[in-house]
Design an enzyme around this catalytic site. Sequence first.
Site, PDB file in Angstrom:
ATOM      1  N   LYS B  54       0.816  -1.101  -0.017  1.00 26.48           N
ATOM      2  CA  LYS B  54       0.155   0.129   0.057  1.00 26.48           C
ATOM      3  C   LYS B  54       0.930   1.220  -0.128  1.00 26.48           C
ATOM      4  CE  LYS B  54      -4.188  -1.805   2.364  1.00 26.48           C
ATOM      5  NZ  LYS B  54      -4.521  -2.358   3.807  1.00 26.48           N
ATOM      6  N   GLN B  98      -5.140  -1.286   9.567  1.00 27.30           N
ATOM      7  CA  GLN B  98      -5.114  -2.502   9.236  1.00 27.30           C
ATOM      8  C   GLN B  98      -5.720  -3.723  10.086  1.00 27.30           C
ATOM      9  OE1 GLN B  98      -3.685  -3.385   5.911  1.00 27.30           O
ATOM     10  NE2 GLN B  98      -4.436  -5.435   6.530  1.00 27.30           N
ATOM     11  N   ASP B 121     -11.513   2.910   4.010  1.00 22.49           N
ATOM     12  CA  ASP B 121     -11.981   1.439   3.772  1.00 22.49           C
ATOM     13  C   ASP B 121     -13.734   1.548   3.713  1.00 22.49           C
ATOM     14  OD1 ASP B 121     -10.252  -0.445   3.904  1.00 22.49           O
ATOM     15  OD2 ASP B 121     -10.050  -0.566   6.162  1.00 22.49           O
TER      16      ASP B 121
END
Lengths: 291, 291
Positions: B54, B98, B121
Amino acid sequence: MAAQIIDGKAIAADVRKEVAADVKALQASHGLTPGLAVVLVGEDPASKVYVKNKAAQTVEVGMQSFEYKLPETTSEHEILTLVERLNASPEVHGILVQLPLPKHVNAEKVLNSIHPDKDVDGFHPTNVGRLWIGERALVPCTPTGSAILAKRAAPDLKGMNAVVIGRSNIVGKPMAALLLRESCTVTIAHSQTKDLPGVVREADLVIAAVGRPEMVKADWIKPGAIVIDVGINRVPSENGKTKLVGDVAYAECAEVAGAITPVPGGVGPMTIACLLQNTVVAAKIQKGIKD
Amino acid sequence: MAAQIIDGKAIAADVRKEVAADVKALQASHGLTPGLAVVLVGEDPASKVYVKNKAAQTVEVGMQSFEYKLPETTSEHEILTLVERLNASPEVHGILVQLPLPKHVNAEKVLNSIHPDKDVDGFHPTNVGRLWIGERALVPCTPTGSAILAKRAAPDLKGMNAVVIGRSNIVGKPMAALLLRESCTVTIAHSQTKDLPGVVREADLVIAAVGRPEMVKADWIKPGAIVIDVGINRVPSENGKTKLVGDVAYAECAEVAGAITPVPGGVGPMTIACLLQNTVVAAKIQKGIKD
């Protein structure tokens, strides 16, 4: 064989009885009386009747009712200020701003200003999100009432093919969320659906919420299916006056369905009953009381 | 006839190119460089690889990358404090914590503490609600990527029968919302669905997101249908090692489908690309810049 008629009027009375018992229990256990504030802006005659009914039923189940009737000329700022005050009031657990609002007022802005935990209409994005995620949420009243009616016809909806006709934010989408929560296989159909009759014919449970008079015909209905008619449409009647009909051609579909809601007297009466239920849920959420 | 293979790797590269162009445009027009903060707690090896990828791709498209690697022993309070700081930072437009988090941390609480406008997200209830209502929202990356792949196979999905297999909050439900927005007739199927093969056989577009290796068979697929495989399952391979397979029996389904995504190389590569895209959208939302 004629379908079982799902009596929304009687079931709504049952729900109100449950709410009245919940209110008594909350008063006994927590000294808490749920309160519902309804804000009406302007002189829309249908809204006035609706608000009057809400207030009467709120009092009837033992809750506090607060009515705010404001003139058509009330500014958006004044309405937002009132909502802010109601958000802060410890006596008010549910806030309902009656729609439609006057044209000079941004309705979305007003509705989004209601604290999510007091949003008994369940329209606030936070409640919509909580519903879909599976968190404790305030859920819009009409789909909640429709789900209660379906479960009276078949207590366990698990595994049923449910077809929701209509994808509005107020009915179709939250209805889909509720039926998914009941473990139905859920199909959302709408104006762009190809072969709508064919899609509906697969359904064990049909929810019609499109606002088109008597659109759903008998040959769309799988024999024995449960049919919940959310539509309320005013149409010309034989005697030159008008009458109310649903989105379902009631007489012919009742010959095929296993259970069906009439219009009027089906989903309609459930809406206010579920609003009262939501006010109890809202009070519990605000006080951190589990369901 | 063999299906068109939808090349997720190539399409993800296209998306990253578009993001890089968007970043340049934002820098030129508003002096704004979107920034993505990734918070990693603990030593999960898969998470470490994912976070590294990422960060690399974030820099590659011209955005700022902020990495926070915290020890396994970090307290919930410390994580919440960090999120609060990132919420307030003008350089950070997207925050990604995460998963999985260590067991002593309440993941839901942490995720809900991210400001909705920085929630790249798309898991926050406010974003879920905005998505369903039709307001501007940050939408979960995997369904967004899946929708992009489907539209590469058929630019106009309107009126298609779409069947989503799986009702998770991360994929199935937001996928249904996105396909409804594209005016598909959307069916959400799941473990309680009766005759799943029969339901899938009606689909012009199938999205498989259940996490069951090669569950969807060729005789479930309508000839010519578009098949998007979200599953990533590690299974034993012939040579005694392991391999990745999707939820779809790829080889046989590719003989029937019109277009299909492989695993790996289908939906997988799209996820980070859509995360970068979300970071740009988040930066625009925060600065009040229209799409």
